[in-house]
Design a protein around this motif. Structure first.
Motif, PDB file in Angstrom:
ATOM      1  N   ILE A   9       0.882  -1.173   0.000  1.00 19.46           N
ATOM      2  CA  ILE A   9       0.000   0.000   0.000  1.00 19.46           C
ATOM      3  C   ILE A   9       0.912   1.212   0.000  1.00 19.46           C
ATOM      4  O   ILE A   9       1.807   1.335   0.842  1.00 19.46           O
ATOM      5  N   ILE A  10       0.685   2.102  -0.958  1.00 15.45           N
ATOM      6  CA  ILE A  10       1.520   3.299  -1.080  1.00 15.45           C
ATOM      7  C   ILE A  10       0.678   4.535  -0.772  1.00 15.45           C
ATOM      8  O   ILE A  10      -0.358   4.756  -1.391  1.00 15.45           O
ATOM      9  N   GLU A  45       4.278   1.901   2.335  1.00 12.36           N
ATOM     10  CA  GLU A  45       5.285   2.841   1.848  1.00 12.36           C
ATOM     11  C   GLU A  45       4.677   4.221   1.616  1.00 12.36           C
ATOM     12  O   GLU A  45       3.466   4.356   1.446  1.00 12.36           O
ATOM     13  N   LYS A  46       5.537   5.227   1.594  1.00 15.76           N
ATOM     14  CA  LYS A  46       5.144   6.597   1.246  1.00 15.76           C
ATOM     15  C   LYS A  46       5.945   7.030   0.029  1.00 15.76           C
ATOM     16  O   LYS A  46       7.086   6.616  -0.149  1.00 15.76           O
ATOM     17  N   THR A  47       5.338   7.886  -0.773  1.00 20.45           N
ATOM     18  CA  THR A  47       6.044   8.412  -1.935  1.00 20.45           C
ATOM     19  C   THR A  47       7.047   9.467  -1.495  1.00 20.45           C
ATOM     20  O   THR A  47       6.967  10.001  -0.390  1.00 20.45           O
ATOM     21  N   THR A  48       7.980   9.754  -2.368  1.00 16.28           N
ATOM     22  CA  THR A  48       8.936  10.827  -2.128  1.00 16.28           C
ATOM     23  C   THR A  48       8.910  11.760  -3.331  1.00 16.28           C
ATOM     24  O   THR A  48       8.488  11.378  -4.418  1.00 16.28           O
ATOM     25  N   ASN A  52       3.670  16.087  -8.621  1.00 14.80           N
ATOM     26  CA  ASN A  52       3.511  15.923 -10.065  1.00 14.80           C
ATOM     27  C   ASN A  52       4.479  14.907 -10.655  1.00 14.80           C
ATOM     28  O   ASN A  52       4.426  14.611 -11.840  1.00 14.80           O
ATOM     29  N   GLU A  53       5.338  14.328  -9.820  1.00 15.17           N
ATOM     30  CA  GLU A  53       6.266  13.285 -10.268  1.00 15.17           C
ATOM     31  C   GLU A  53       6.074  11.994  -9.483  1.00 15.17           C
ATOM     32  O   GLU A  53       6.953  11.138  -9.452  1.00 15.17           O
ATOM     33  N   VAL A  58       6.750   6.072  -7.470  1.00 14.79           N
ATOM     34  CA  VAL A  58       6.104   4.770  -7.257  1.00 14.79           C
ATOM     35  C   VAL A  58       6.758   3.701  -8.127  1.00 14.79           C
ATOM     36  O   VAL A  58       7.017   2.586  -7.670  1.00 14.79           O
ATOM     37  N   GLU A  59       7.043   4.035  -9.373  1.00 16.08           N
ATOM     38  CA  GLU A  59       7.680   3.076 -10.278  1.00 16.08           C
ATOM     39  C   GLU A  59       9.012   2.588  -9.708  1.00 16.08           C
ATOM     40  O   GLU A  59       9.293   1.383  -9.670  1.00 16.08           O
ATOM     41  N   LYS A  60       9.847   3.512  -9.227  1.00 12.81           N
ATOM     42  CA  LYS A  60      11.144   3.145  -8.655  1.00 12.81           C
ATOM     43  C   LYS A  60      10.981   2.293  -7.399  1.00 12.81           C
ATOM     44  O   LYS A  60      11.691   1.315  -7.207  1.00 12.81           O
ATOM     45  N   LEU A  61      10.028   2.669  -6.550  1.00 17.26           N
ATOM     46  CA  LEU A  61       9.784   1.918  -5.335  1.00 17.26           C
ATOM     47  C   LEU A  61       9.371   0.483  -5.660  1.00 17.26           C
ATOM     48  O   LEU A  61       9.889  -0.473  -5.078  1.00 17.26           O
ATOM     49  N   LEU A  62       8.450   0.312  -6.601  1.00 18.12           N
ATOM     50  CA  LEU A  62       7.984  -1.029  -6.978  1.00 18.12           C
ATOM     51  C   LEU A  62       9.102  -1.855  -7.599  1.00 18.12           C
ATOM     52  O   LEU A  62       9.210  -3.057  -7.331  1.00 18.12           O
ATOM     53  N   GLN A  63       9.939  -1.228  -8.405  1.00 23.42           N
ATOM     54  CA  GLN A  63      11.067  -1.947  -8.999  1.00 23.42           C
ATOM     55  C   GLN A  63      12.032  -2.431  -7.919  1.00 23.42           C
ATOM     56  O   GLN A  63      12.502  -3.565  -7.962  1.00 23.42           O
TER      57      GLN A  63
END
Length: 73
Positions: A9-10, A45-48, A52-53, A58-63
């Motif tokens: 969950i993000i 997780e939380k986004t950084t 607007n980016e 999220v893509e980097k975190l999932l990878q």
């Protein structure tokens, strides 16, 4: 149809202090609440970075976590 297994969950939010307790940070607040009140057994997780980016974040975190998007909430 097979059910998806949620692995992560993000929470989306804004890291700036001025947004800490506002609707801009509801995703961060939800993750904080889950971490302190629930034993969910999945990654929280939380986004950084800038809102607007968030897609890139999220893509980097999932990878890094080896999680596919369909298993993410």
């Amino acid at each position: 149809m097979q059910e998806k297994e949620i692995q992560c969950i993000i929470g989306i939010g804004n890291e700036e202090e001025q947004y800490a307790a506002t609707y801009h940070n509801v995703g961060f607040l939800a993750i904080d609440w889950l971490k302190t009140h629930e034993k969910v057994g999945i990654k929280l997780e939380k986004t950084t970075g800038a809102m607007n980016e968030v897609g890139r974040s999220v893509e980097k975190l999932l990878q890094r976590q080896h999680i596919v998007p369909k298993n993410t909430l």
